[in-house]
Scaffold this motif. Sequence first.
Motif, short mmCIF file in Angstrom:
data_model
loop_
_atom_site.label_atom_id
_atom_site.label_comp_id
_atom_site.label_asym_id
_atom_site.label_seq_id
_atom_site.Cartn_x
_atom_site.Cartn_y
_atom_site.Cartn_z
N ASP A 9 54.71 -119.08 18.86
CA ASP A 9 54.57 -117.84 19.62
C ASP A 9 55.59 -117.87 20.74
OD1 ASP A 9 52.36 -118.02 22.35
OD2 ASP A 9 53.13 -119.75 21.27
N ILE A 10 55.79 -116.75 21.39
CA ILE A 10 56.86 -116.65 22.38
C ILE A 10 56.63 -117.56 23.58
CG2 ILE A 10 55.92 -114.69 23.66
CD1 ILE A 10 58.79 -113.55 23.79
N THR A 11 55.36 -117.85 23.91
CA THR A 11 55.08 -118.68 25.08
C THR A 11 55.03 -120.17 24.76
OG1 THR A 11 52.66 -118.73 24.86
CG2 THR A 11 53.63 -116.79 25.95
N ASP A 12 55.10 -120.53 23.49
CA ASP A 12 54.87 -121.93 23.08
C ASP A 12 53.49 -122.39 23.55
OD1 ASP A 12 57.45 -122.66 21.70
OD2 ASP A 12 58.24 -122.05 23.65
N TYR A 13 52.52 -121.47 23.42
CA TYR A 13 51.08 -121.68 23.64
C TYR A 13 50.73 -121.96 25.09
CZ TYR A 13 46.29 -122.63 22.06
OH TYR A 13 44.94 -122.58 21.83
#
Length: 356
Positions: free
Chosen positions: A224-228
């Motif tokens: 995901d874009i935030t790296d979780y």
Amino acid sequence: MNRRHLILTGGALGLMGWSNRSASQPDLGYFVPAEETRHQRTFMQWPSSRRVYWDAAHLEDTQQAIADIANAISAFEPVVMLASAAEHASAKRKLSPSIELWGIPTEDLWCRDSGPVFVVNDSGQLAIRQIQFNGWGKKQVHTHDARIAGRVAEHLDLPLLPSGLQGEAGGVEQDGHGLLMAHESSWVNKNRNPGLSRDQIETRLLAAYGADRMIWSEGVWGEDITDYHIDSLARFTGPGRVLMNLPDEPDMRDPFHLAALDTHDRLAAEGLQIEVIPEPHSPRIKDLDFVAPYVNYYVCNNGVIMPEFGDIETDPLAQDAIARHYPGREVVALNVDVLGQSGGGIHCATQQMPAI
């Protein structure tokens, strides 16, 4: 339009040392207070970039959700909405008259990540810590968002203190009493802090937050874009106390479920008091990429603003749990599904300025 798959190019990386005051001045014992302590105001960002929101209807819905959150918070404390001057007229049509608009341009809404991180010291001095936003590892345009912390510091005439880190405040949770927790994937990552070891990043995070202890778990890289970000999984609700949402029936093939269980076990092994609430069983949005974290709430003066997902069983359970963890505060539940479709929530969209 999902942040889990959003890759945009051409975002400018903000300058690590950009400040209205010398970046070399001493930190003077600054720390980030617990979110539940008294606030002077809340900061939010107005989503506006058509490079991020290609679909006009989606942008309209997102702006309305941000307005709904801001209006709810404004019943408890002052709110400042950051937006370019060109956006003020349209924003005012959705916002409560009590909300103050500042002419600081933005691209996206995620103020927890790109906004100012306020720190205080025992002398009652206030400053802003510079954790340099770089578009979640250069995944999204951030020409303006990378400079928001510095521009707010300039507007308020506050020191801008360097951390030596690239990342996002949504990627670390702090209890205001010396303890941090984070997923390695959001920090020990070549897209944010190349060349730095976990120990070096930990040292800088502890210094940035004025903390003395940190709990890591692995997280999820690249899905995901935030790296979780951890703030969609686990939140401190007091010293040594954590509220988490977990699936009742984890899918052992899902990397997010596996990482969430690992985080739970690591926190438990450190002796923290953990309460688990279920993720929604039947949310309004059925998309597998829909993010539905009850713990992505925001604590404001005398209130808590939380999401509800249309699940008649789990929504009340989550609201009851949050009310128990924050006694004496009014809990307000909002439909912010459009943010979940973009991979975030209410906490991601807010940033507190502590009262001094």
